[in-house]
Design a protein around this motif. Structure first.
Motif, PDB file in Angstrom:
ATOM      1  N   ASP A  40       0.819  -1.202   0.000  1.00 37.94           N
ATOM      2  CA  ASP A  40       0.000   0.000   0.000  1.00 37.94           C
ATOM      3  C   ASP A  40       0.855   1.254   0.000  1.00 37.94           C
ATOM      4  O   ASP A  40       0.345   2.372  -0.040  1.00 37.94           O
ATOM      5  N   ASN A  41       2.174   1.085   0.084  1.00 43.10           N
ATOM      6  CA  ASN A  41       3.080   2.231   0.134  1.00 43.10           C
ATOM      7  C   ASN A  41       3.579   2.631  -1.244  1.00 43.10           C
ATOM      8  O   ASN A  41       4.590   3.299  -1.380  1.00 43.10           O
ATOM      9  N   SER A  42       2.855   2.199  -2.314  1.00 39.61           N
ATOM     10  CA  SER A  42       3.272   2.517  -3.669  1.00 39.61           C
ATOM     11  C   SER A  42       3.307   4.024  -3.861  1.00 39.61           C
ATOM     12  O   SER A  42       2.477   4.762  -3.333  1.00 39.61           O
ATOM     13  N   VAL A  43       4.284   4.484  -4.630  1.00 43.24           N
ATOM     14  CA  VAL A  43       4.415   5.915  -4.863  1.00 43.24           C
ATOM     15  C   VAL A  43       4.514   6.178  -6.354  1.00 43.24           C
ATOM     16  O   VAL A  43       4.821   5.289  -7.142  1.00 43.24           O
ATOM     17  N   ALA A  44       4.241   7.399  -6.738  1.00 42.95           N
ATOM     18  CA  ALA A  44       4.346   7.770  -8.142  1.00 42.95           C
ATOM     19  C   ALA A  44       5.792   7.665  -8.592  1.00 42.95           C
ATOM     20  O   ALA A  44       6.714   7.984  -7.851  1.00 42.95           O
ATOM     21  N   VAL A  45       6.005   7.209  -9.812  1.00 37.25           N
ATOM     22  CA  VAL A  45       7.340   7.077 -10.359  1.00 37.25           C
ATOM     23  C   VAL A  45       7.593   8.230 -11.320  1.00 37.25           C
ATOM     24  O   VAL A  45       6.751   8.546 -12.150  1.00 37.25           O
ATOM     25  N   GLU A  69      11.748   9.629 -15.459  1.00 40.88           N
ATOM     26  CA  GLU A  69      12.982   8.937 -15.833  1.00 40.88           C
ATOM     27  C   GLU A  69      12.933   7.446 -15.504  1.00 40.88           C
ATOM     28  O   GLU A  69      13.804   6.698 -15.898  1.00 40.88           O
ATOM     29  N   GLY A  70      11.935   7.013 -14.756  1.00 40.05           N
ATOM     30  CA  GLY A  70      11.739   5.598 -14.499  1.00 40.05           C
ATOM     31  C   GLY A  70      12.184   5.158 -13.123  1.00 40.05           C
ATOM     32  O   GLY A  70      12.736   5.931 -12.339  1.00 40.05           O
ATOM     33  N   GLU A  71      11.928   3.889 -12.847  1.00 42.83           N
ATOM     34  CA  GLU A  71      12.245   3.306 -11.553  1.00 42.83           C
ATOM     35  C   GLU A  71      13.287   2.204 -11.732  1.00 42.83           C
ATOM     36  O   GLU A  71      13.202   1.393 -12.665  1.00 42.83           O
ATOM     37  N   ASN A  72      14.272   2.154 -10.865  1.00 44.21           N
ATOM     38  CA  ASN A  72      15.280   1.093 -10.917  1.00 44.21           C
ATOM     39  C   ASN A  72      14.684  -0.228 -10.447  1.00 44.21           C
ATOM     40  O   ASN A  72      13.998  -0.273  -9.423  1.00 44.21           O
ATOM     41  N   LEU A  73      14.967  -1.292 -11.191  1.00 44.35           N
ATOM     42  CA  LEU A  73      14.448  -2.619 -10.838  1.00 44.35           C
ATOM     43  C   LEU A  73      15.555  -3.668 -10.880  1.00 44.35           C
ATOM     44  O   LEU A  73      16.008  -4.053 -11.954  1.00 44.35           O
ATOM     45  N   PRO A  74      15.993  -4.150  -9.727  1.00 50.15           N
ATOM     46  CA  PRO A  74      16.900  -5.301  -9.721  1.00 50.15           C
ATOM     47  C   PRO A  74      16.087  -6.591  -9.857  1.00 50.15           C
ATOM     48  O   PRO A  74      14.995  -6.706  -9.297  1.00 50.15           O
ATOM     49  N   ILE A  75      16.620  -7.537 -10.619  1.00 48.21           N
ATOM     50  CA  ILE A  75      15.982  -8.850 -10.759  1.00 48.21           C
ATOM     51  C   ILE A  75      16.995  -9.908 -10.352  1.00 48.21           C
ATOM     52  O   ILE A  75      18.116  -9.942 -10.869  1.00 48.21           O
ATOM     53  N   ILE A  76      16.603 -10.769  -9.417  1.00 49.57           N
ATOM     54  CA  ILE A  76      17.487 -11.821  -8.914  1.00 49.57           C
ATOM     55  C   ILE A  76      17.115 -13.143  -9.573  1.00 49.57           C
ATOM     56  O   ILE A  76      15.948 -13.533  -9.583  1.00 49.57           O
ATOM     57  N   MET A  77      18.103 -13.821 -10.128  1.00 44.20           N
ATOM     58  CA  MET A  77      17.889 -15.092 -10.834  1.00 44.20           C
ATOM     59  C   MET A  77      18.458 -16.252 -10.014  1.00 44.20           C
ATOM     60  O   MET A  77      19.664 -16.351  -9.800  1.00 44.20           O
ATOM     61  N   TYR A  90      17.117  -9.915   3.939  1.00 44.62           N
ATOM     62  CA  TYR A  90      17.947  -8.759   3.610  1.00 44.62           C
ATOM     63  C   TYR A  90      17.147  -7.741   2.788  1.00 44.62           C
ATOM     64  O   TYR A  90      17.167  -6.533   3.080  1.00 44.62           O
ATOM     65  N   LEU A  91      16.463  -8.218   1.753  1.00 47.98           N
ATOM     66  CA  LEU A  91      15.693  -7.328   0.884  1.00 47.98           C
ATOM     67  C   LEU A  91      14.586  -6.618   1.659  1.00 47.98           C
ATOM     68  O   LEU A  91      14.345  -5.414   1.470  1.00 47.98           O
ATOM     69  N   LYS A  92      13.941  -7.353   2.547  1.00 44.78           N
ATOM     70  CA  LYS A  92      12.873  -6.749   3.354  1.00 44.78           C
ATOM     71  C   LYS A  92      13.436  -5.658   4.268  1.00 44.78           C
ATOM     72  O   LYS A  92      12.863  -4.568   4.390  1.00 44.78           O
ATOM     73  N   LYS A  93      14.574  -5.939   4.895  1.00 46.30           N
ATOM     74  CA  LYS A  93      15.184  -4.953   5.801  1.00 46.30           C
ATOM     75  C   LYS A  93      15.631  -3.696   5.057  1.00 46.30           C
ATOM     76  O   LYS A  93      15.633  -2.592   5.619  1.00 46.30           O
ATOM     77  N   LYS A  94      16.005  -3.870   3.789  1.00 43.13           N
ATOM     78  CA  LYS A  94      16.444  -2.736   2.989  1.00 43.13           C
ATOM     79  C   LYS A  94      15.267  -1.984   2.355  1.00 43.13           C
ATOM     80  O   LYS A  94      15.473  -1.012   1.615  1.00 43.13           O
ATOM     81  N   GLY A  95      14.045  -2.437   2.639  1.00 46.89           N
ATOM     82  CA  GLY A  95      12.864  -1.723   2.159  1.00 46.89           C
ATOM     83  C   GLY A  95      12.397  -2.079   0.764  1.00 46.89           C
ATOM     84  O   GLY A  95      11.587  -1.349   0.171  1.00 46.89           O
ATOM     85  N   TYR A  96      12.871  -3.216   0.228  1.00 51.95           N
ATOM     86  CA  TYR A  96      12.439  -3.622  -1.109  1.00 51.95           C
ATOM     87  C   TYR A  96      11.078  -4.313  -1.059  1.00 51.95           C
ATOM     88  O   TYR A  96      10.775  -5.052  -0.116  1.00 51.95           O
ATOM     89  N   THR A  97      10.270  -4.053  -2.084  1.00 55.45           N
ATOM     90  CA  THR A  97       8.941  -4.649  -2.185  1.00 55.45           C
ATOM     91  C   THR A  97       8.907  -5.601  -3.378  1.00 55.45           C
ATOM     92  O   THR A  97       9.251  -5.200  -4.496  1.00 55.45           O
ATOM     93  N   PRO A  98       8.501  -6.850  -3.166  1.00 52.74           N
ATOM     94  CA  PRO A  98       8.428  -7.799  -4.287  1.00 52.74           C
ATOM     95  C   PRO A  98       7.304  -7.421  -5.238  1.00 52.74           C
ATOM     96  O   PRO A  98       6.211  -7.034  -4.810  1.00 52.74           O
ATOM     97  N   ILE A  99       7.577  -7.524  -6.536  1.00 54.64           N
ATOM     98  CA  ILE A  99       6.548  -7.294  -7.540  1.00 54.64           C
ATOM     99  C   ILE A  99       6.526  -8.480  -8.493  1.00 54.64           C
ATOM    100  O   ILE A  99       7.391  -9.352  -8.447  1.00 54.64           O
ATOM    101  N   PRO A 149       5.974   0.311  -6.513  1.00 54.70           N
ATOM    102  CA  PRO A 149       6.497   0.714  -5.202  1.00 54.70           C
ATOM    103  C   PRO A 149       7.833   1.431  -5.388  1.00 54.70           C
ATOM    104  O   PRO A 149       8.481   1.315  -6.431  1.00 54.70           O
ATOM    105  N   GLU A 150       8.255   2.142  -4.377  1.00 56.59           N
ATOM    106  CA  GLU A 150       9.475   2.959  -4.478  1.00 56.59           C
ATOM    107  C   GLU A 150      10.719   2.119  -4.718  1.00 56.59           C
ATOM    108  O   GLU A 150      11.617   2.521  -5.456  1.00 56.59           O
ATOM    109  N   LYS A 151      10.817   0.933  -4.094  1.00 51.59           N
ATOM    110  CA  LYS A 151      11.984   0.073  -4.274  1.00 51.59           C
ATOM    111  C   LYS A 151      11.509  -1.332  -4.661  1.00 51.59           C
ATOM    112  O   LYS A 151      11.484  -2.244  -3.843  1.00 51.59           O
TER     113      LYS A 151
END
Length: 259
Positions: free
Chosen positions: A4-9, A12-20, A47-56, A72-74
């Motif tokens: 619910d903490n989604s924010v406007a992007v 220039e876009g939003e950075n998205l890391p993808i882990i394989m 680790y990702l949760k503590k750093k504030g990342y949200t799974p999409i 979401p912001e991260k």
């Protein structure tokens, strides 16, 4: 799921890391580039949760690029390649416990083989079509087409176009394999994936044209890097991913990504 903490992007876009990830086992004797332990996986998620990342999900990405929806912001996207049985026996319960979704890319030939022999050994088995049908109803699971029979090394390296191969010849081979997998998905699950994961990360301009023409909205590569997600749907093709090597600790791996 998006929080619910989604924010406007911004434009220039939003950075998205993808882990394989590939294989996940409870323990391993020797660290491997393509195998992580259940502890490593859970440490990564924590680790990702503590750093504030949200799974999409890829569905979230498609919605973002085609509507006025926000990200979401991260954001972070988790993927598992090849359809190993242990991805569901060991990894999925960990992700569910933490509210993380993932994309599972399966190979049709492997899935057919293990559907016939019905062997379920976490060390080497692959998921069956019965499992695919079962997990397709799980809100934490997205399936991707990882080819039917191109995840191999022989006359062709994965879906790589042969040297001097004519476009029509390549079109016939690549389209047949892709559609065979799509047909199996539809016959069993009543839907066709819109995500294609390149075997070995091998792609070319022709493969991209063919996949777009056949309705794929997301393609996943093995090129490493952070993605820039904008409102342009084309940004969802050839998404970059970082391979999670079991030879690194959680802190070492994410330091490499600068996350």
């Amino acid at each position: 799921p998006i929080s619910d903490n989604s924010v406007a992007v911004f434009s220039e876009g939003e950075n998205l890391p993808i882990i394989m990830y590939h294989s996940v086992l409870e323990s391993i004797k020797k660290p491997s580039k393509y195998i992580v332990t259940t502890k490593q996986l859970e440490d990564d998620i924590i680790y990702l949760k503590k750093k504030g990342y949200t799974p999409i999900t890829c569905k979230d990405l498609i919605k973002y690029t085609t509507t006025d929806a926000y990200l979401p912001e991260k954001p972070v996207l988790i993927t598992f390649d090849d359809g190993m049985y242990n991805n569901f026996e060991y990894a999925l319960p960990i992700l569910e416990r933490h509210g993380f979704s993932a994309v599972y890319s399966i190979v049709g030939g492997y899935t057919d083989e293990y559907s016939e022999n019905n062997i379920k050994n976490p060390k080497y088995s692959y998921i069956t079509w019965q499992d695919v049908l079962k997990y397709s109803e799980n809100k934490y699971v997205e399936f991707a087409n990882h080819s039917y029979n191109l995840h191999s090394i022989g006359q062709r390296y994965g879906p790589r176009k042969k040297k001097n191969e004519a476009f029509l010849e390549y079109l016939k081979t690549f389209s047949f394999d892709t559609q065979k997998m799509q047909t199996e998905f539809y016959s069993i699950c009543s839907y066709k994936p819109v995500i294609y994961t390149y075997p070995f990360g091998e792609f070319c301009s022709d493969s991209e044209r063919i996949l777009k023409k056949n309705g794929f909205l997301v393609t996943l590569s093995c090129v490493e890097g952070i993605n820039k997600i904008t409102k342009n749907p084309d940004c969802l093709y050839l998404l970059k991913r970082y391979n999670r090597s079991g030879k690194l600790s959680t802190s070492e791996f994410f330091s490499k990504l600068k996350l």
